[in-house]
Structure formats: structure tokens, C-alpha cells
Design a protein around this motif. Sequence first.
Motif, PDB file in Angstrom:
ATOM      1  N   LYS A   8       0.858  -1.187   0.000  1.00 15.61           N
ATOM      2  CA  LYS A   8       0.000   0.000   0.000  1.00 15.61           C
ATOM      3  C   LYS A   8       0.887   1.227   0.000  1.00 15.61           C
ATOM      4  O   LYS A   8       1.799   1.349   0.814  1.00 15.61           O
ATOM      5  N   CYS A   9       0.629   2.120  -0.933  1.00 17.35           N
ATOM      6  CA  CYS A   9       1.447   3.326  -1.025  1.00 17.35           C
ATOM      7  C   CYS A   9       1.323   4.143   0.262  1.00 17.35           C
ATOM      8  O   CYS A   9       0.205   4.369   0.756  1.00 17.35           O
ATOM      9  N   PRO A  10       2.422   4.602   0.826  1.00 14.28           N
ATOM     10  CA  PRO A  10       2.370   5.330   2.097  1.00 14.28           C
ATOM     11  C   PRO A  10       1.831   6.750   1.931  1.00 14.28           C
ATOM     12  O   PRO A  10       1.868   7.319   0.835  1.00 14.28           O
ATOM     13  N   GLY A  11       1.336   7.282   3.013  1.00 12.81           N
ATOM     14  CA  GLY A  11       0.922   8.682   3.033  1.00 12.81           C
ATOM     15  C   GLY A  11      -0.211   9.023   2.101  1.00 12.81           C
ATOM     16  O   GLY A  11      -0.365  10.182   1.716  1.00 12.81           O
ATOM     17  N   GLY A  12      -1.012   8.025   1.709  1.00 12.12           N
ATOM     18  CA  GLY A  12      -2.136   8.289   0.812  1.00 12.12           C
ATOM     19  C   GLY A  12      -1.719   8.622  -0.605  1.00 12.12           C
ATOM     20  O   GLY A  12      -2.527   9.157  -1.390  1.00 12.12           O
ATOM     21  N   MET A  13      -0.477   8.322  -0.979  1.00 11.27           N
ATOM     22  CA  MET A  13      -0.017   8.611  -2.346  1.00 11.27           C
ATOM     23  C   MET A  13      -0.742   7.749  -3.364  1.00 11.27           C
ATOM     24  O   MET A  13      -1.115   6.607  -3.089  1.00 11.27           O
ATOM     25  N   GLY A  14      -0.915   8.286  -4.574  1.00 14.66           N
ATOM     26  CA  GLY A  14      -1.383   7.494  -5.685  1.00 14.66           C
ATOM     27  C   GLY A  14      -0.246   6.634  -6.224  1.00 14.66           C
ATOM     28  O   GLY A  14       0.928   6.850  -5.894  1.00 14.66           O
ATOM     29  N   SER A  15      -0.578   5.681  -7.069  1.00 15.07           N
ATOM     30  CA  SER A  15       0.422   4.734  -7.561  1.00 15.07           C
ATOM     31  C   SER A  15       1.547   5.409  -8.345  1.00 15.07           C
ATOM     32  O   SER A  15       2.733   5.135  -8.107  1.00 15.07           O
ATOM     33  N   TRP A  16       1.195   6.276  -9.292  1.00 16.68           N
ATOM     34  CA  TRP A  16       2.234   6.947 -10.072  1.00 16.68           C
ATOM     35  C   TRP A  16       2.973   7.997  -9.243  1.00 16.68           C
ATOM     36  O   TRP A  16       4.160   8.245  -9.461  1.00 16.68           O
ATOM     37  N   GLN A  17       2.283   8.570  -8.282  1.00 14.81           N
ATOM     38  CA  GLN A  17       2.942   9.525  -7.375  1.00 14.81           C
ATOM     39  C   GLN A  17       4.023   8.807  -6.567  1.00 14.81           C
ATOM     40  O   GLN A  17       5.147   9.312  -6.413  1.00 14.81           O
ATOM     41  N   PHE A  18       3.701   7.619  -6.078  1.00 10.54           N
ATOM     42  CA  PHE A  18       4.689   6.850  -5.323  1.00 10.54           C
ATOM     43  C   PHE A  18       5.819   6.383  -6.234  1.00 10.54           C
ATOM     44  O   PHE A  18       6.978   6.307  -5.813  1.00 10.54           O
ATOM     45  N   CYS A  67      -8.608  -0.988  -9.322  1.00 13.84           N
ATOM     46  CA  CYS A  67      -8.490  -1.380  -7.918  1.00 13.84           C
ATOM     47  C   CYS A  67      -7.045  -1.362  -7.436  1.00 13.84           C
ATOM     48  O   CYS A  67      -6.785  -1.473  -6.237  1.00 13.84           O
ATOM     49  N   GLY A  68      -6.106  -1.223  -8.368  1.00 23.22           N
ATOM     50  CA  GLY A  68      -4.708  -1.143  -7.982  1.00 23.22           C
ATOM     51  C   GLY A  68      -4.243   0.250  -7.610  1.00 23.22           C
ATOM     52  O   GLY A  68      -3.119   0.432  -7.162  1.00 23.22           O
ATOM     53  N   GLU A  69      -5.117   1.246  -7.779  1.00 25.85           N
ATOM     54  CA  GLU A  69      -4.752   2.610  -7.406  1.00 25.85           C
ATOM     55  C   GLU A  69      -4.434   2.662  -5.913  1.00 25.85           C
ATOM     56  O   GLU A  69      -5.166   2.129  -5.078  1.00 25.85           O
ATOM     57  N   GLY A  70      -3.319   3.307  -5.605  1.00 25.23           N
ATOM     58  CA  GLY A  70      -2.888   3.404  -4.213  1.00 25.23           C
ATOM     59  C   GLY A  70      -2.028   2.230  -3.766  1.00 25.23           C
ATOM     60  O   GLY A  70      -1.625   2.168  -2.603  1.00 25.23           O
ATOM     61  N   TYR A  71      -1.727   1.333  -4.710  1.00 26.31           N
ATOM     62  CA  TYR A  71      -0.862   0.191  -4.403  1.00 26.31           C
ATOM     63  C   TYR A  71       0.315   0.166  -5.369  1.00 26.31           C
ATOM     64  O   TYR A  71       0.331   0.892  -6.376  1.00 26.31           O
TER      65      TYR A  71
END
Length: 395
Positions: free
Chosen positions: A334-344, A365-369
Motif C-alpha cells: 500500500k502506497c504510504p501517506g495516501g499517495m497514488g500509484s504513479w505519485q509513489f 483497484c490497484g490505485e494506491g498500491y
Amino acid sequence: MKINHNFSALGQNYLFAEVDRRVCAYVENNPGREIIRLSIGEGCRPLAACVVQAMQDAAAEMGTEAGFRGYGPAEGYEFLRRAIQDEYARFGVKVDTDEIFISDGAKSDLTHILELFSADNTVLVPDPVYPVYVDDNRLDGRRVIYAQANAENDFLPMPNSAVHADLIYICSPNNPTGAAYTSQQLAAWVTYALENDAVILYDAAYRCFLTDPELARSIYQVEGADQCAIEIGSFSKRAGFTGTRCGYTVVPHSLNREKMNLNAVWRRRQQTKTNGVAYIVQRGAEAALSPKGQAQIQKDLNYYRANAAVLGEALDAAKTWYCGGKNSPYLWLKCPGGMGSWQFFDWLLEHCGIAGTPGVGFGPCGEGYFRLTAFGEKEKTHIAAEKLKAALLQL
């Protein structure tokens, strides 16, 4: 003349091509910065010694008048199909050799098998999932619906009786999440398929990473699966055949739809459209299934399992949620800090010099991961784990 306009339904770039494009752009803008790539499911271990020897021997054999072989059987040589049959027997599954078809890899057959089915069919895929499943069907104009996978269902969606599908994709262990079904869970999907007159396309490319005895090695461990499932396997991940190319597809004799036997239809398709996989490659694959080959391959699989454990320990230390990594070469975090997938993705490149794969690329459904792979070199994986842990702890 008309163009297949279904191509316009695809994104501009295939997911992994887009990842590579962005990494290359980052390197160009940051010359001298070393990037550790944990994005592509590409093994780094060399072919097993007995595989290399078998291929060398086969090449030498082809250089003699007595041993030369031209076109091989479209379904593959008997010696390799028998070796695969023996492997299924070790799972407690009986498969006839003429139910096994050798191919140049799982990705090819996942595409080609769709030729058996009309474009009018509705296709059910889990979300998130390997994007090829969706793209293949969009190119044929099929309607694609999704079974949502999330942390609440352990990324293992189960059938919904209120939803009808004709074709069902199941990948276990799953790419990208690493989640894997038990035989009992697969039984629910087999029941659903039989009730809906559907066909399951079961991708078993990663089963070599299974260590938990509770998890299914084959969908044919479920009673009735031979009447509704096609299973596709690969030598790419377990034996390093990504550049050598060899896989197989099992189409049971008892699988019939609309008064047509799918085994017979697939055989006819293969006879029409392929001259098979090279004899030299098939000898190498046979060696990979031998006791010597399996011993060498297990060392390589343990190498990747150790990498996964190192990455998992880093995520545990940083108190970052993830699944996979134990029965799979992939860690789904799970991307930390509420980041989106591309942001992470961008954050990880900038702060750690690590390239991974954004979860949203595998479906909404993979957004945020985010997916990390254990298929890297040991030393670089250890360096990446330390950098990842330090950066996450500073957030």
C-alpha cells in the motif's frame, strides 16, 4: 480494407513499456544516478547447467544426418509432454499427454486461446491483474467486466452468482498481488463456471513459488475442472526461459461447448497456425523437469524467495502494509501517506533510486498500491531494501 479499430481502446503504451519510458526519462534528467529496477518480472539467474547441456546435445544431434529434425509435431514432442504429465502426477492430477500442447510461452497462448471463442462473449477478469488479459480481449472487441480484488477479500475475489460471464481469467499466484487460491476457493469458481456454461482460463505461470501446502498447484485438483477449465503453464519464471521461450497449455478431452470438443478444435488450430517450438528448446525444457534440473531450479527459486524476504522485512520494519512475497515473487504494498500509484513511483525514484510498477497499471483497484519484484540481483535487492526502509521511516 479496414483497420482493427479496437487498437484505439488500448492505452498508448503497454504498462511495462511506460514504466521503462519514465525511468529512462528520469535517468536522462539525472545523469549518473543508478536506478535499481524492481519493476519487471525478469529473472537474473542463468539457465541450469543440465538445461544448457541438453540444449547443446540437441544442437549437436541436429548437426547429424541421423539426428536432424525438421518440422516437429504442432502439439509438441512426446518426450516433453510426458515430462509435464509426470509433473502433474506429483500434484495428484491425471493428465493425458494428448491434452498437453507445447507453446513458446504462456503469454502467447493466453492470446491465441481466445481464437476458440467468439467476440460476443463476456469476459470476467480480476482487478488488479496482468494487463495482457484485458488488452487481448479488447483487441477482439469483447466486453470485459471485473471481479474487484481488495484488502477486504485478501485480493482473492470470489464469484458473484448475480453476474454472468462466459470466459473467466484466474491467475494463482496472482500477478501482481501474489495472492493465491486454495483448492476449496477454486471449487467455488469451478461451480460458477459449470453453472454459467463458462470456461476458466487458468494462468499457473507462478505456481513454482508456492510453498504453502494448502494452496492449489493446479485447477484440476478440483473435481469438475476438466469440464470447464484450460490451464496454461510456463518455464519462464521457474527455469529462466524468458529469452528461450517455452510453455504449455492443457485442454482436457472432456471440455465441450456448443457440441464442439475444445481439445480437438485447439489441436486443429495448432496444426493450422504453428510449426511448434524448436526441438532444441524442448529438450532444454525436458531437462528442466528432470531431478537434476529441479534441484538446480530450486536453488534459483530460493534465491528469489530470499530476495522477497529481504524486501518484506524492510516493509515490516517500516510498518508498511503488503501482501505476497511468500508464495510469490511479487510484493504488493500500500502506497504510504495516501499517495497514488504513479505519485509513489516518482517518489521512489527520487528518494531511493528504485523503479517499481504502479498498481493502477494493473487495473482501477490497484490505485494506491505498488508492485515490487524479487527477480533482481541479491546485492542490489539488499541495497534497495535498506534504502526503501530508511525512506519510508522518514515519511
